[in-house]
Design a protein around this motif. Sequence first.
Motif, short mmCIF file in Angstrom:
data_model
loop_
_atom_site.label_atom_id
_atom_site.label_comp_id
_atom_site.label_asym_id
_atom_site.label_seq_id
_atom_site.Cartn_x
_atom_site.Cartn_y
_atom_site.Cartn_z
N LEU A 107 -6.09 -12.60 -0.88
CA LEU A 107 -4.91 -12.82 -1.71
C LEU A 107 -5.07 -12.03 -2.99
O LEU A 107 -6.15 -11.96 -3.57
CB LEU A 107 -4.75 -14.30 -2.04
N ASP A 108 -3.97 -11.43 -3.45
CA ASP A 108 -4.05 -10.60 -4.65
C ASP A 108 -3.82 -11.44 -5.90
O ASP A 108 -3.64 -12.66 -5.85
CB ASP A 108 -3.07 -9.43 -4.58
N GLY A 109 -3.82 -10.77 -7.06
CA GLY A 109 -3.70 -11.46 -8.33
C GLY A 109 -2.37 -12.12 -8.56
O GLY A 109 -2.24 -12.96 -9.45
N VAL A 110 -1.34 -11.77 -7.77
CA VAL A 110 -0.05 -12.42 -7.89
C VAL A 110 -0.08 -13.79 -7.22
O VAL A 110 0.75 -14.65 -7.51
CB VAL A 110 1.06 -11.53 -7.26
N ASN A 111 -1.04 -14.00 -6.34
CA ASN A 111 -1.06 -15.21 -5.53
C ASN A 111 -2.29 -16.09 -5.71
O ASN A 111 -2.33 -17.20 -5.17
CB ASN A 111 -0.93 -14.84 -4.05
#
Length: 709
Positions: free
Chosen positions: A600-604
């Motif tokens: 999961l990336d930093g947006v999630n």
Amino acid sequence: MNSGFSYKKALLVASAIALGFASNANAQDKSDETVIVKGARIKLPKNALPNTIEIISKENLDIQTQIGGSAVDAVANLIPSFSPTRQKLSGAGETLRGRSPLYMVDSVPQSSPLRDDSRDGFTADPFFIDRVEVIFGSNAIQGIGGTGSIVNYVTVSAPREEGATKGQVIAQINGDDKIGGSSLGYKTGAYFGKNFGKFSALIGATYEKRGVYYDSNGNRIAPDGTQGDTMDSAAYDIFTKFDYRLDDTKKFEFMYNHFNLEGDGDYVAVAGSRTLGRPATSVRGTIQGQAPSNNVNTASLSYLDSDLFGGSLSAQIYYNDYHGVFGGTVSSTFYDPAYGGSSNFDQSANNSTKKGVRLTYDREIEAIKGMRILGGIDYGEDKTFQELLLTNRNWVPITTLKSLAPFIQINQALFDKKLNLSAGVRHETAKISVDDYKTLYSYGSANVKGGEPEYNEDLYNLGAAYEIKKGFNIYASYAQGYTLPDVGRVLRAVTINNSEVDKLLDVSPVVSDNIEIGFEVNKGPVVASIAYFESNSDKGALLVLQNGVYEIKRQKTEISGLELNFKWNMPIDGMTFNFGLADLRGQTDTNGDGIVDSDLDGVNISPDRANFGLSYKKGPFYARIQDNVYMKRDFYGIGYDPRNNFGGYSLADLYLSYATQFGDISLSATNLFDKQYLSYNSDTRLPTDNLSYFAGRGRVVTLGYSKKF
């Protein structure tokens, strides 16, 4: 993915600290203290519930609000698994344990799931919040939105004693080191309550003016002109709460809150350069259209009977009306030759009206010693649409959600209440209604046939909490929570003529399965907890970058983590040490083969994090210094850009206060050491967007006055 702490090391360290201090504790045992958590909807003490629960008192909330400026910042400062805030009006990408939390005000939902715009953190002034209940992990007891924990703002009430009065006034001024110029901000507020006997009332109001934000290099931070910003804005809140007591066991309670935050629109963004490491800035200018704003009305009428057929009845009617304006942009999405060339510029507003009824009945079963049953039914309606203000078009058509949900929860206490078992089920039946509509010209002016897709879902929970000995508890639980995918994003972007809503929408809920195992110590000078959790969704709802725009994708998601909280009343009289740790892992299935393959990336998901705090209270003097350490995180997976890796940073804050007979004088410094940094959300997304390249705030000094009576 790199992590500053491994699970094994964190578990060993946490257990050693908690057990070591607790086993040698000689101070007064406080494990008998009980707090009834309203967000859990059942009359059980906190330590009888099988999940992590954090209660933020008004005293701590007031301190953190002065430091951070909002209730969201206060929660983020104290909860290690909460992501760094964006310091903007929008909370998109702000998560708790890797999922968006459900915000509530006196158990009234503030979210807009049909067109989620992530503005639900700014719907009430924290001055009117008496405490914050954070119920960690997924659960469905409050209905839709509980996949990423519940954050329930419990508002202040009039005093309980007949003839008693209660009130508070505050005044604050803040800004950068100079406390002047365009950075100057201020806040004032007051509330007063009195118990007249059968009738009691509390009324209050606040006004807050926020100045321009500066980074540590002395540059103005760029406003988020589209999603909305808190800098260069003004906000006011009008709050009332009344209750009428019929007798010793029956009463009516009414709460109304009107919150309005609107940007002044005096500054426009200047693009920075990610290549050169130069954040976006701002200059004085006049924006086009209306400034972004939040306008929210929340009302609740409750009837409470604590002695109805041997149990307790709670009946609540609620209403929430939200109007959120976004900043204007020049975009081909808004073009329509019928409106001329000027239609390239427009701006949208999200409108959501929620109303509902909640009935809850809770009682002990005399025939079975230790058994308590909670039953009830919830009915809710949510009417949402997204309009274009300048051309009077609907971008998202009027969409109505109607849901009905009976539920039952059974709790069984055994062995003189040392063991508490719980199990429950909630049955959700819901229908989404959309009339025939036409999409915007840029989507081909597609005619879409309306429809009424439905869903039914059973959501379960099972748990156990056991008191090993006085002050030592363990618990384990399995619980399901759910929310809806952002159907508004789908409806507004239909390009195929004569499409049908019933075939377009996958309205199956985003169901998260949450497993949690925890250990708690509340013995002598030590209060500590450690929890391991997993939260998995076969069909999650993630923000995924598609052609430069974040869209919702239904992807399998697996999240796990370890969270530690530790408080020690030190041998030095009046001194307290706090420590918190969150180690999070999250992966998703990007290619639909049923196997998670990418981080999961930093947006999630938030970075791993450690919190430190040292407080000292002696007589009229109070001091606190705290440090939030956000650890380096690299992201691995299909299509990930290494420019979105996170380098980490550490931010320290200071708070001082002195109590006099005339009130408390306080001084705080946010980002005490004036560290230059990029906000986490900005640093981990859109690596080519130079307008959204935001620096974090530099040192902010706040001088405050507060008087309680």
